[in-house]
Design a protein around this motif. Structure first.
Motif, PDB file in Angstrom:
ATOM      1  N   ILE A  53     -16.280 -48.294   3.828  1.00  0.00           N
ATOM      2  CA  ILE A  53     -15.768 -47.632   5.030  1.00  0.00           C
ATOM      3  C   ILE A  53     -14.883 -46.451   4.665  1.00  0.00           C
ATOM      4  O   ILE A  53     -14.929 -45.399   5.320  1.00  0.00           O
ATOM      5  N   SER A  54     -14.102 -46.591   3.618  1.00  0.00           N
ATOM      6  CA  SER A  54     -13.242 -45.492   3.179  1.00  0.00           C
ATOM      7  C   SER A  54     -14.075 -44.288   2.750  1.00  0.00           C
ATOM      8  O   SER A  54     -13.763 -43.141   3.104  1.00  0.00           O
ATOM      9  N   LEU A  55     -15.138 -44.534   1.983  1.00  0.00           N
ATOM     10  CA  LEU A  55     -16.014 -43.444   1.550  1.00  0.00           C
ATOM     11  C   LEU A  55     -16.665 -42.757   2.745  1.00  0.00           C
ATOM     12  O   LEU A  55     -16.711 -41.518   2.825  1.00  0.00           O
ATOM     13  N   VAL A  56     -17.167 -43.550   3.693  1.00  0.00           N
ATOM     14  CA  VAL A  56     -17.825 -42.998   4.879  1.00  0.00           C
ATOM     15  C   VAL A  56     -16.836 -42.213   5.728  1.00  0.00           C
ATOM     16  O   VAL A  56     -17.149 -41.111   6.217  1.00  0.00           O
ATOM     17  N   THR A  57     -15.636 -42.756   5.908  1.00  0.00           N
ATOM     18  CA  THR A  57     -14.638 -42.092   6.745  1.00  0.00           C
ATOM     19  C   THR A  57     -14.179 -40.780   6.129  1.00  0.00           C
ATOM     20  O   THR A  57     -14.054 -39.764   6.828  1.00  0.00           O
ATOM     21  N   ILE A  58     -13.923 -40.787   4.829  1.00  0.00           N
ATOM     22  CA  ILE A  58     -13.471 -39.563   4.151  1.00  0.00           C
ATOM     23  C   ILE A  58     -14.520 -38.463   4.282  1.00  0.00           C
ATOM     24  O   ILE A  58     -14.199 -37.311   4.604  1.00  0.00           O
ATOM     25  N   MET A  59     -15.792 -38.810   4.070  1.00  0.00           N
ATOM     26  CA  MET A  59     -16.850 -37.799   4.139  1.00  0.00           C
ATOM     27  C   MET A  59     -17.319 -37.543   5.567  1.00  0.00           C
ATOM     28  O   MET A  59     -17.670 -36.422   5.930  1.00  0.00           O
ATOM     29  N   GLY A  60     -17.303 -38.604   6.403  1.00  0.00           N
ATOM     30  CA  GLY A  60     -17.794 -38.475   7.768  1.00  0.00           C
ATOM     31  C   GLY A  60     -16.958 -37.558   8.635  1.00  0.00           C
ATOM     32  O   GLY A  60     -17.465 -36.974   9.607  1.00  0.00           O
ATOM     33  N   THR A  61     -15.693 -37.418   8.303  1.00  0.00           N
ATOM     34  CA  THR A  61     -14.821 -36.556   9.100  1.00  0.00           C
ATOM     35  C   THR A  61     -14.774 -35.118   8.601  1.00  0.00           C
ATOM     36  O   THR A  61     -14.121 -34.271   9.222  1.00  0.00           O
ATOM     37  N   ILE A  62     -15.460 -34.836   7.491  1.00  0.00           N
ATOM     38  CA  ILE A  62     -15.466 -33.444   7.004  1.00  0.00           C
ATOM     39  C   ILE A  62     -16.865 -32.825   7.002  1.00  0.00           C
ATOM     40  O   ILE A  62     -17.001 -31.619   6.793  1.00  0.00           O
TER      41      ILE A  62
END
Length: 435
Positions: free
Chosen positions: A57-66
């Motif tokens: 989830i951390s990986l997805v959130t970091i990339m998903g918001t940029i």
């Protein structure tokens, strides 16, 4: 009873209160689902599997918001609806291109990435990261356009669908003994489901603007709002690194099992309140952008939203501080006792984050992305300093968490003061003065 109903009716006659209430009802209902589901999930999955989910989830959130290059933040700014739709499409196209790039990188360097992050157990599930990232980017873009239009009921219903389908999938796949894959597929499904309902409504209301879309117009808007990718992307990266750094710090310097405990704490306490805060943030952005167009300031919206945030958070967090540990032990068993202790320690920081995060969006409306970037960098630096102090002096996890909570809470207070200052200023005077 009648007096209470009259008071409620009078409160909801205010459009702002009604919109917030609509978002809160939907959001609260959406958060009850994963909390109830956790009563089952914690008996199907281990703390270690929860830890791997937290990293995913951390990986997805970091990339998903940029992946949107943060152009979705500009959707609320233009006066013309056509420009808002053009920026939305620009944001979605950006999400597609960057997600494909992430997938290409994983094809070539999957094993190296797994080794570097010490997450070999994640294996081929890592390939779901770009898929979840793409749909998160699309959802963020559509969500901001829906906020501009005022589709708060649709947004609320969408969150309920996300939580429901995700939880059902995780339970069923867990019973099929899929291990961490069940948690990851459920989380990915949540991002996909979120787009269906909201896309249908926007397609109906913005059909003409979509037909009039021209790539060259989107290109002009990309240049006009270039400060968003220039400053908001780095700012978002630093913000997400600060928020999700625990997913990498805890397993590296403490243990993966402890990360699982921290992850449950997030699922039960942090994420529900974050979603409620985001719901209020969306209403605030809608009101503040309209006030800015009419009176060239956002002071009234800022103060009104601040009061509502305090009224919601102060009693709630005070009660939680005293009962959260016992509630988690009662609900999930003695195995998850550390999650209760972690939740109790985080409550002070969560109180300040709950209030300041929605209000900090005022700086985007004033196009002060540089200030937001500096603040996000400071959050990361303070997180790293807290971790380094703990490593150098061999402090235990609880002491590290106490240092982390204190330093970041102070930083949030400073940011609030900055936002309050700008909210009462005339936007165009600031912009003219900056040239």
């Amino acid at each position: 009873m009648i007096s209470l109903l009259n008071t409620l009716k009078k409160t909801l006659s205010n459009p702002s209160n009604k919109n917030i209430f609509t978002m809160l009802i939907g959001t609260s209902a959406a958060q009850v689902i994963p909390v109830v589901a956790s009563l089952i999930l914690t008996r199907i999955y281990t703390p270690e599997e929860y830890g791997l989910l937290a990293i995913f989830i951390s990986l997805v959130t970091i990339m998903g918001t940029i992946v949107t290059l943060r152009y979705e933040l500009a959707i609320l700014v233009p006066i013309k609806e056509q420009d808002a739709v053009n920026i939305t499409i620009l944001s979605i196209v950006s999400s597609l291109i960057i997600s494909l790039l992430i997938f290409s990188i994983l094809l070539g360097f999957k094993n190296e990435i797994l080794d570097a992050l010490n997450i070999k157990s994640l294996g081929n599930w890592l390939f779901l990261v770009p898929i979840a990232t793409l749909f998160m980017g699309i959802y963020n873009s559509l969500n901001y356009l829906a906020t501009r239009v005022g589709l708060f009921k649709v947004i609320s219903k969408t969150r309920i669908y996300q939580a429901l389908y995700s939880s059902i999938a995780q339970i069923l796949l867990g019973l099929m003994h899929m291990g961490v894959g069940g948690l990851i597929i459920g989380a990915t499904l949540s991002n996909i489901i979120g787009n269906l309902k909201i896309f249908g409504k926007l397609l109906d209301s913005k059909k003409d603007e979509i037909k009039r879309f021209r790539p060259r117009d989107a290109y002009s808007l990309a240049k006009r709002y270039s400060d968003y990718p220039k400053y908001s992307v780095p700012s978002t990266i630093f913000n997400n690194v600060s928020l999700h750094s625990m997913s990498f710090i805890i397993p590296t310097f403490f243990s993966a099992s402890l990360l699982g405990q921290y992850s449950l704490s997030q699922r039960i306490i942090i994420l529900p309140m974050k979603v409620i805060s985001n719901s209020i943030s969306q209403v605030f952005l809608n009101e503040a952008s309209m006030e800015l167009k009419k009176s060239n300031t956002t002071k009234n919206s800022f103060i009104s939203t601040f009061k509502k945030l305090v009224c919601i958070s102060l009693p709630l967090y005070t009660i939680l501080f005293f009962v959260v540990k016992d509630l988690i032990i009662l609900a999930f068993g003695e195995t998850w006792e550390p999650a209760g202790e972690i939740s109790q320690m985080l409550i002070i920081l969560l109180f300040f984050r709950f209030i300041v995060t929605p209000l900090s969006n005022v700086l985007n409306l004033y196009e002060k992305q540089k200030i937001v970037l500096i603040w996000q960098v400071s959050l990361v630096i303070l997180t790293i300093i807290s971790a380094m102090i703990s490593i150098i002096y061999a402090l235990n996890f609880k002491t590290f968490l106490a240092i982390y909570v204190c330093t970041l809470s102070i930083d949030y207070v400073i940011m609030f003061i900055i936002c309050l200052y700008f909210s009462g200023r005339q936007k165009h005077n600031f912009i003219e003065g900056s040239y």
